[in-house]
Write a protein that holds these residues in place. Structure first.
Motif, PDB file in Angstrom:
ATOM      1  N   PHE A 286      62.160  71.072  24.757  1.00  0.00           N
ATOM      2  CA  PHE A 286      61.246  72.057  24.157  1.00  0.00           C
ATOM      3  C   PHE A 286      60.517  72.828  25.236  1.00  0.00           C
ATOM      4  N   LEU A 287      60.449  74.149  25.065  1.00  0.00           N
ATOM      5  CA  LEU A 287      59.700  75.012  25.976  1.00  0.00           C
ATOM      6  C   LEU A 287      58.573  75.686  25.205  1.00  0.00           C
ATOM      7  N   PRO A 288      57.309  75.403  25.539  1.00  0.00           N
ATOM      8  CA  PRO A 288      56.185  76.048  24.833  1.00  0.00           C
ATOM      9  C   PRO A 288      56.228  77.560  25.010  1.00  0.00           C
ATOM     10  N   ALA A 289      55.691  78.274  24.022  1.00  0.00           N
ATOM     11  CA  ALA A 289      55.629  79.733  24.092  1.00  0.00           C
ATOM     12  C   ALA A 289      54.696  80.156  25.221  1.00  0.00           C
ATOM     13  N   GLY A 290      54.911  81.361  25.725  1.00  0.00           N
ATOM     14  CA  GLY A 290      54.015  81.855  26.763  1.00  0.00           C
ATOM     15  C   GLY A 290      54.658  82.809  27.739  1.00  0.00           C
ATOM     16  N   ASP A 291      55.994  82.718  27.899  1.00  0.00           N
ATOM     17  CA  ASP A 291      56.673  83.615  28.840  1.00  0.00           C
ATOM     18  C   ASP A 291      57.825  84.286  28.115  1.00  0.00           C
ATOM     19  N   ALA A 292      57.601  85.501  27.657  1.00  0.00           N
ATOM     20  CA  ALA A 292      58.593  86.206  26.844  1.00  0.00           C
ATOM     21  C   ALA A 292      59.881  86.462  27.609  1.00  0.00           C
ATOM     22  N   ALA A 293      59.798  86.735  28.915  1.00  0.00           N
ATOM     23  CA  ALA A 293      60.996  87.023  29.703  1.00  0.00           C
ATOM     24  C   ALA A 293      61.908  85.797  29.778  1.00  0.00           C
ATOM     25  N   VAL A 294      61.325  84.630  29.982  1.00  0.00           N
ATOM     26  CA  VAL A 294      62.112  83.391  30.025  1.00  0.00           C
ATOM     27  C   VAL A 294      62.731  83.116  28.660  1.00  0.00           C
ATOM     28  N   THR A 295      61.941  83.311  27.608  1.00  0.00           N
ATOM     29  CA  THR A 295      62.443  83.082  26.250  1.00  0.00           C
ATOM     30  C   THR A 295      63.636  83.984  25.948  1.00  0.00           C
ATOM     31  N   ARG A 296      63.551  85.271  26.308  1.00  0.00           N
ATOM     32  CA  ARG A 296      64.659  86.197  26.074  1.00  0.00           C
ATOM     33  C   ARG A 296      65.913  85.760  26.822  1.00  0.00           C
ATOM     34  N   SER A 297      65.725  85.303  28.042  1.00  0.00           N
ATOM     35  CA  SER A 297      66.857  84.860  28.853  1.00  0.00           C
ATOM     36  C   SER A 297      67.519  83.631  28.243  1.00  0.00           C
ATOM     37  N   ILE A 298      66.718  82.711  27.744  1.00  0.00           N
ATOM     38  CA  ILE A 298      67.253  81.492  27.122  1.00  0.00           C
ATOM     39  C   ILE A 298      68.060  81.842  25.879  1.00  0.00           C
TER      40      ILE A 298
ATOM     41  N   MET B  65      53.174  82.391  13.911  1.00  0.00           N
ATOM     42  CA  MET B  65      52.917  82.247  15.338  1.00  0.00           C
ATOM     43  C   MET B  65      53.936  81.295  15.949  1.00  0.00           C
ATOM     44  N   SER B  66      54.545  81.718  17.053  1.00  0.00           N
ATOM     45  CA  SER B  66      55.542  80.892  17.730  1.00  0.00           C
ATOM     46  C   SER B  66      54.863  79.854  18.611  1.00  0.00           C
ATOM     47  N   LEU B  67      55.311  78.610  18.473  1.00  0.00           N
ATOM     48  CA  LEU B  67      54.815  77.537  19.338  1.00  0.00           C
ATOM     49  C   LEU B  67      55.723  77.354  20.547  1.00  0.00           C
ATOM     50  N   GLY B  68      56.964  77.811  20.423  1.00  0.00           N
ATOM     51  CA  GLY B  68      57.921  77.646  21.505  1.00  0.00           C
ATOM     52  C   GLY B  68      59.325  77.519  20.949  1.00  0.00           C
ATOM     53  N   ILE B  69      60.271  77.137  21.814  1.00  0.00           N
ATOM     54  CA  ILE B  69      61.655  77.000  21.358  1.00  0.00           C
ATOM     55  C   ILE B  69      62.295  75.718  21.881  1.00  0.00           C
ATOM     56  N   TRP B  70      63.226  75.236  21.084  1.00  0.00           N
ATOM     57  CA  TRP B  70      64.115  74.161  21.512  1.00  0.00           C
ATOM     58  C   TRP B  70      65.407  74.826  21.983  1.00  0.00           C
TER      59      TRP B  70
ATOM     60  N   GLN C  95      64.499  79.757  36.582  1.00  0.00           N
ATOM     61  CA  GLN C  95      64.828  80.061  37.978  1.00  0.00           C
ATOM     62  C   GLN C  95      65.195  81.538  38.154  1.00  0.00           C
ATOM     63  N   GLU C  96      65.963  82.064  37.197  1.00  0.00           N
ATOM     64  CA  GLU C  96      66.373  83.464  37.274  1.00  0.00           C
ATOM     65  C   GLU C  96      65.167  84.404  37.198  1.00  0.00           C
ATOM     66  N   VAL C  97      64.275  84.129  36.253  1.00  0.00           N
ATOM     67  CA  VAL C  97      63.093  84.981  36.083  1.00  0.00           C
ATOM     68  C   VAL C  97      62.179  84.874  37.304  1.00  0.00           C
ATOM     69  N   ALA C  98      62.020  83.651  37.839  1.00  0.00           N
ATOM     70  CA  ALA C  98      61.178  83.461  39.020  1.00  0.00           C
ATOM     71  C   ALA C  98      61.745  84.214  40.219  1.00  0.00           C
ATOM     72  N   ALA C  99      63.075  84.195  40.366  1.00  0.00           N
ATOM     73  CA  ALA C  99      63.714  84.896  41.485  1.00  0.00           C
ATOM     74  C   ALA C  99      63.510  86.401  41.357  1.00  0.00           C
ATOM     75  N   LYS C 100      63.643  86.912  40.136  1.00  0.00           N
ATOM     76  CA  LYS C 100      63.463  88.348  39.912  1.00  0.00           C
ATOM     77  C   LYS C 100      62.030  88.763  40.218  1.00  0.00           C
ATOM     78  N   ARG C 101      61.082  87.926  39.814  1.00  0.00           N
ATOM     79  CA  ARG C 101      59.674  88.265  40.011  1.00  0.00           C
ATOM     80  C   ARG C 101      59.236  88.165  41.473  1.00  0.00           C
ATOM     81  N   SER C 102      60.043  87.530  42.303  1.00  0.00           N
ATOM     82  CA  SER C 102      59.672  87.371  43.707  1.00  0.00           C
ATOM     83  C   SER C 102      60.119  88.549  44.568  1.00  0.00           C
ATOM     84  N   THR C 103      60.849  89.501  43.975  1.00  0.00           N
ATOM     85  CA  THR C 103      61.360  90.630  44.756  1.00  0.00           C
ATOM     86  C   THR C 103      60.288  91.709  44.922  1.00  0.00           C
TER      87      THR C 103
END
Length: 229
Positions: A33-45, A63-68, A79-87
């Motif tokens: 389970f991943l709690p809600a909070g990061d829309a970019a990660v959620t879209r990627s998943i 209201m979304s609590l998160g996703i399984w 990891q992908e989103v973190a790498a993109k945000r580090s550029t």
């Protein structure tokens, strides 16, 4: 390839969910389970595979609590989103987006202030009071994420300004916050209507330039607001 994204509710037992059909489900062993909070990660998943979106009803909103989802998909997306945000390019784009949003916000604050001032329509005798009141109402109502009527686009700007004035006066010039209101359907709405009517009457003295009583609740509120830093 389209992936299935089911909407579910939290289950009675930890680690379970309830489907739309009312069936209790247990996520696959390789899911987490991943709690809600990061829309970019959620879209990627969601782009990687099936998910269960856990929602709860809050008033009129879901209201979304998160996703399984598969644990490997969640980790890879993070990891992908973190790498993109580090550029450097992402940092520059982010800065430009923030600057545009801030500019839009400042424009809206100015427009909203002008609309509140127009609605108040105070006599020139009370122009300073109109200025102060407009500033206080605008500062309270316009911050992003405040959840006030000023942030909704469902009603015209003039109606938002009027509602914001009445709401501010309800809390600052009446005993509304300390009232004991019976838990009867429609009672709170009725009380608010009555207080709104009194607030409009109170504004009339300022609009007509009449002398104010020493115990005028709006005068007291403005005096207190004027002393605030």
């Amino acid at each position: 390839m389209a992936h299935q994204h089911r909407v579910v509710r939290p289950g009675r037992a930890k680690g379970t969910v309830i489907s739309e059909a009312g069936e209790e489900l247990t996520p696959p062993a390789n899911w987490t389970f991943l709690p809600a909070g990061d829309a970019a990660v959620t879209r990627s998943i969601k782009a990687k595979g099936a998910t269960w979106v856990v929602q709860v009803r809050k008033g009129r909103r879901d209201m979304s609590l998160g996703i399984w989802a598969e644990a490997s998909h969640i980790l890879a997306s993070q990891q992908e989103v973190a790498a993109k945000r580090s550029t450097p390019e992402y940092a520059r784009t982010r800065q430009r987006d923030l600057a545009r949003r801030e500019a839009r916000q400042q424009d809206y604050v100015g427009v909203f202030f002008a609309e509140v001032f127009r609605f108040l329509d105070f006599h020139p005798r009370y122009e300073n009071q109109a200025q102060l009141l407009s500033e206080k109402i605008t500062a309270h109502a316009t911050p992003v994420g405040s959840g006030t009527v000023a942030r909704t686009e469902r009603i015209p700007l003039a109606k938002r300004a009027e509602a914001a004035v009445i709401a501010w006066m309800r809390h600052q010039t009446t005993a509304y916050d300390s009232m004991k209101i019976a838990r009867i359907k429609g009672k709170r709405r009725e009380v608010r209507r009555q207080l709104a009517s009194k607030s409009v009457e109170l504004l009339q003295a300022y609009r007509q330039g009449r002398d104010l009583a020493e115990n005028c609740p709006l005068k007291k509120a403005l005096d207190e607001q004027g002393k605030a830093p």
